[in-house]
Every structure is written in C-alpha cells, then in structure tokens.
Design a protein around this motif. Structure first.
Motif, PDB file in Angstrom:
ATOM      1  N   GLY A  35       0.798  -1.219   0.000  1.00 38.08           N
ATOM      2  CA  GLY A  35       0.000   0.000   0.000  1.00 38.08           C
ATOM      3  C   GLY A  35       0.828   1.263   0.000  1.00 38.08           C
ATOM      4  N   GLU A  36       0.163   2.363   0.286  1.00 37.34           N
ATOM      5  CA  GLU A  36       0.789   3.677   0.372  1.00 37.34           C
ATOM      6  C   GLU A  36       1.022   3.998   1.841  1.00 37.34           C
ATOM      7  N   HIS A  37       2.229   4.475   2.153  1.00 35.80           N
ATOM      8  CA  HIS A  37       2.604   4.654   3.555  1.00 35.80           C
ATOM      9  C   HIS A  37       3.157   6.052   3.824  1.00 35.80           C
ATOM     10  N   ASP A  38       2.744   6.585   4.962  1.00 39.86           N
ATOM     11  CA  ASP A  38       3.281   7.838   5.496  1.00 39.86           C
ATOM     12  C   ASP A  38       4.134   7.447   6.698  1.00 39.86           C
ATOM     13  N   ILE A  39       5.437   7.661   6.612  1.00 44.47           N
ATOM     14  CA  ILE A  39       6.322   7.193   7.679  1.00 44.47           C
ATOM     15  C   ILE A  39       6.012   7.832   9.033  1.00 44.47           C
ATOM     16  N   ARG A  40       5.328   8.959   9.030  1.00 47.13           N
ATOM     17  CA  ARG A  40       4.958   9.584  10.312  1.00 47.13           C
ATOM     18  C   ARG A  40       3.953   8.737  11.075  1.00 47.13           C
ATOM     19  N   GLN A  41       3.313   7.805  10.399  1.00 51.18           N
ATOM     20  CA  GLN A  41       2.301   6.957  11.037  1.00 51.18           C
ATOM     21  C   GLN A  41       2.839   5.574  11.399  1.00 51.18           C
ATOM     22  N   HIS A  42       4.139   5.391  11.238  1.00 47.92           N
ATOM     23  CA  HIS A  42       4.748   4.089  11.521  1.00 47.92           C
ATOM     24  C   HIS A  42       5.945   4.260  12.447  1.00 47.92           C
ATOM     25  N   ALA A  43       6.343   3.161  13.038  1.00 46.84           N
ATOM     26  CA  ALA A  43       7.496   3.170  13.941  1.00 46.84           C
ATOM     27  C   ALA A  43       8.775   3.417  13.150  1.00 46.84           C
ATOM     28  N   ALA A  44       9.758   3.989  13.827  1.00 49.09           N
ATOM     29  CA  ALA A  44      11.058   4.213  13.202  1.00 49.09           C
ATOM     30  C   ALA A  44      12.137   4.212  14.278  1.00 49.09           C
TER      31      ALA A  44
END
Length: 160
Positions: A35-44
């Motif tokens: 899918g399409e991902h916004d890294i601000r919404q995922h762990a890092a």
C-alpha cells in the motif's frame, strides 16, 4: 565501525525524516506492494552521531511480518544501516517470523547491503514503477547508474 546512539523516533524527528524522504524517494507516500505509507504513522529507529541524526529505519508490523518501509544512511559504509537493521531484528524477533522489503531494480547498493545481511529474493514485480509513477509523477525514468527504473524486487529474511 563508528559508534551510534539508536533510539525510537519521536515527533520532533518528522521534519528531518520527511526532508530525507523527499530528497531520496520523491516524497510521500512511500509505495510498496502492501500500500501507500506515510512514515509519520509508523514506527522508526533513529541513528544519532554526536546528537545529530545520521540515519533512520521506518517499519510496520502486519500479519506476523515486519515490512521495512525505508532505511536511510547519511554516510555510507560506516555501519549506520547495519546498526539500524540489527536493532530492528532484535526488537521484532519475538513478534514476527520474517522481515521483508521492496527496492527498485537500480538500487545496486541496497541489493548488496541486504543480501550480505541474510536477505534473499522472493519476488520480482516487473513494471511496478510504471504503476508507482501513476501516483507519483516525479519518479524519474532512470535511476542510479542510468539504469531504467522499471521493477520492484522483494527481499526477505526469515527469523528463527
């Protein structure tokens, strides 16, 4: 290998990470087969050297697997990517049976990096970049070394 401090990303890291994503991958969203991902919404995970960010790894957990969405090292061949990847593996090992990612056919450095660290090819998505360009028109036709930017390659590492 240099010494890096690794920590979980926080909201204050977002502007720097977004700047890197814009310069490296043509901005958001990051598009993968999932899918399409916004890294601000995922762990890092952030790598710091002398309190300055020098790398990050963004990921998501789903369906018993960990997908690497982005890995970035400001200074190549200094162990930043390795430290980030090792930290990720140690964090997610109890929760997932595999780690996977996609990269483009021109990313020779990335393909070398991941294969040396136990990842193997599991899928070729021929022509996938044509579909990505329908959503992100700023993706160039040619990538690293003048290689036509056409395909996505999926790599994975299974965890014991």
């Amino acid at each position: 290998m240099d010494v890096y401090i690794l920590r979980e990303a926080c909201p204050a890291d977002a502007p720097w990470m977004l700047q890197v994503v814009e310069a490296t991958w043509g901005g958001l969203p990051l598009i993968t087969p999932s899918g399409e991902h916004d890294i601000r919404q995922h762990a890092a995970i952030i790598a710091l050297q002398a309190s300055t960010p020098v790398g990050f790894l963004s990921y998501r957990l789903a369906n018993g697997a960990c997908e690497i969405l982005a890995i970035y090292s400001q200074i190549r061949h200094r162990g930043i990517g390795t430290c980030l990847l090792e930290r990720l593996i140690s964090q997610v090992r109890p929760q997932v049976s595999r780690i996977w990612l996609v990269t483009t056919n021109d990313n020779l450095e990335g393909l070398r990096f991941f294969q040396k660290r136990g990842f193997h090819f599991v899928r070729l998505n021929p022509g996938a970049m044509r579909l990505v360009r329908l959503k992100k028109s700023n993706i160039p036709l040619f990538g690293n070394f003048g290689i036509p930017l056409r395909d996505m390659l999926e790599l994975e590492q299974t965890l014991d």
